[in-house]
Design an enzyme around this catalytic site. Structure first.
Site, PDB file in Angstrom:
ATOM      1  N   GLN A   1     -19.382 -24.392 -57.561  1.00 34.26           N
ATOM      2  CA  GLN A   1     -19.071 -22.973 -57.694  1.00 34.26           C
ATOM      3  C   GLN A   1     -17.983 -22.866 -58.758  1.00 34.26           C
ATOM      4  O   GLN A   1     -17.156 -23.764 -58.916  1.00 34.26           O
ATOM      5  CB  GLN A   1     -18.557 -22.383 -56.372  1.00 34.26           C
ATOM      6  CG  GLN A   1     -19.595 -22.373 -55.256  1.00 34.26           C
ATOM      7  CD  GLN A   1     -20.482 -21.140 -55.302  1.00 34.26           C
ATOM      8  OE1 GLN A   1     -20.753 -20.603 -56.367  1.00 34.26           O
ATOM      9  NE2 GLN A   1     -20.944 -20.706 -54.150  1.00 34.26           N
ATOM     10  N   SER A   2     -17.976 -21.752 -59.493  1.00 29.96           N
ATOM     11  CA  SER A   2     -17.106 -21.644 -60.668  1.00 29.96           C
ATOM     12  C   SER A   2     -15.630 -21.454 -60.347  1.00 29.96           C
ATOM     13  O   SER A   2     -14.778 -21.710 -61.193  1.00 29.96           O
ATOM     14  CB  SER A   2     -17.584 -20.497 -61.566  1.00 29.96           C
ATOM     15  OG  SER A   2     -18.889 -20.747 -62.021  1.00 29.96           O
ATOM     16  N   SER A   3     -15.313 -20.981 -59.158  1.00 26.55           N
ATOM     17  CA  SER A   3     -13.910 -20.755 -58.796  1.00 26.55           C
ATOM     18  C   SER A   3     -13.750 -20.959 -57.295  1.00 26.55           C
ATOM     19  O   SER A   3     -14.726 -20.872 -56.537  1.00 26.55           O
ATOM     20  CB  SER A   3     -13.465 -19.337 -59.190  1.00 26.55           C
ATOM     21  OG  SER A   3     -14.152 -18.365 -58.424  1.00 26.55           O
TER      22      SER A   3
ATOM     23  N   GLN B   1     -14.983 -18.084 -55.285  1.00 31.98           N
ATOM     24  CA  GLN B   1     -16.417 -18.106 -55.019  1.00 31.98           C
ATOM     25  C   GLN B   1     -16.756 -19.093 -53.907  1.00 31.98           C
ATOM     26  O   GLN B   1     -17.664 -18.852 -53.113  1.00 31.98           O
ATOM     27  CB  GLN B   1     -17.178 -18.472 -56.298  1.00 31.98           C
ATOM     28  CG  GLN B   1     -17.132 -17.402 -57.370  1.00 31.98           C
ATOM     29  CD  GLN B   1     -17.956 -17.778 -58.581  1.00 31.98           C
ATOM     30  OE1 GLN B   1     -18.656 -18.793 -58.583  1.00 31.98           O
ATOM     31  NE2 GLN B   1     -17.876 -16.971 -59.621  1.00 31.98           N
TER      32      GLN B   1
END
Length: 227
Positions: free
Chosen positions: A70-72, A75
């Site tokens: 997941q990008s962050s 998230q």
């Protein structure tokens, strides 16, 4: 011509395999006696057949690598369903013939952006193991989970092709040694990188619009407050 009477000229043109009933107007109504096949079910069976044909014994002798990202961290905590869908790909590997103990999950890049592989240790480990011939298949929910940078994506494709490693996403199984599959994977990578550009442009446009109105507030250094 009255009801219940069949015109022999018209009846002669009706297929004998059809069920014909006579309406009140005396015209034949065609009813197909063969059961209709559900289109989605047919496509699903066809896809599974194509996938199983691409998986060969030498692929099953190696491990299946599932890459999760997941990008962050926001998230990771908020997009729970996406995480569940990514982990659920283990079932796809099992259905294709891999033993559970031969499925390796790489999820150490949670919270890392896919725009570059520089800081993604999990992705670097994946590329290394593919190059060493340890991976029979690489799995990711979609191309953007593996990479949002064309250079990183095509490097992975090249190594997978040399090592005869398959790639799997939510849509199907791809063989990078096949021209058609590699072309499709390349297009998916290009679209993934373009999507990242569109997202950044949209966010920047929103910020600039707030700046023009004098409403933009960015985080201030410790000890400062807005007047």
């Amino acid at each position: 011509m009255g009801a219940g009477v069949v015109d022999h000229g018209l009846a002669g043109r009706v297929d004998v395999h059809d069920l014909v009933s006579i309406s009140a107007a005396g015209w034949p109504e065609r009813r197909d006696s063969s059961p209709r096949c559900n289109g989605d079910e047919h496509q699903g069976r066809e896809r599974k057949m194509n996938e199983s044909m691409k998986v060969q014994p030498h692929h099953l002798e190696r491990s299946a690598y599932l890459y999760i990202r997941q990008s962050s961290m926001r998230q990771v905590f908020e997009n729970v369903e996406s995480t569940k869908r990514q982990y659920a790909l283990r079932g796809r590997a099992t259905a294709l013939g891999w033993q559970d103990d031969k499925i390796i999950v790489i999820d150490s890049d949670q919270g890392e952006s896919g725009s570059s592989a520089t800081w993604r240790e999990g992705f670097q480990r994946l590329v290394t193991d593919v190059g060493m011939g340890r991976a029979g298949i690489v799995m990711g929910l979609e191309v953007s989970r593996l990479a949002r940078n064309n250079a990183d994506w095509h490097r992975l494709l090249e190594i997978c092709a040399l090592a005869e490693t398959l790639i799997l996403d939510e849509d199907g199984v791809y063989d990078p040694t096949s021209f058609n599959d590699r072309l499709l994977l390349g297009l998916k990578g290009t679209m993934s990188e373009a999507e990242l550009h569109v997202i950044k442009a949209r966010l920047r446009g929103g910020i600039l619009n707030k700046v023009r109105r004098g409403e933009y507030r960015c985080p201030l250094p410790t000890g400062f407050t807005y007047d």
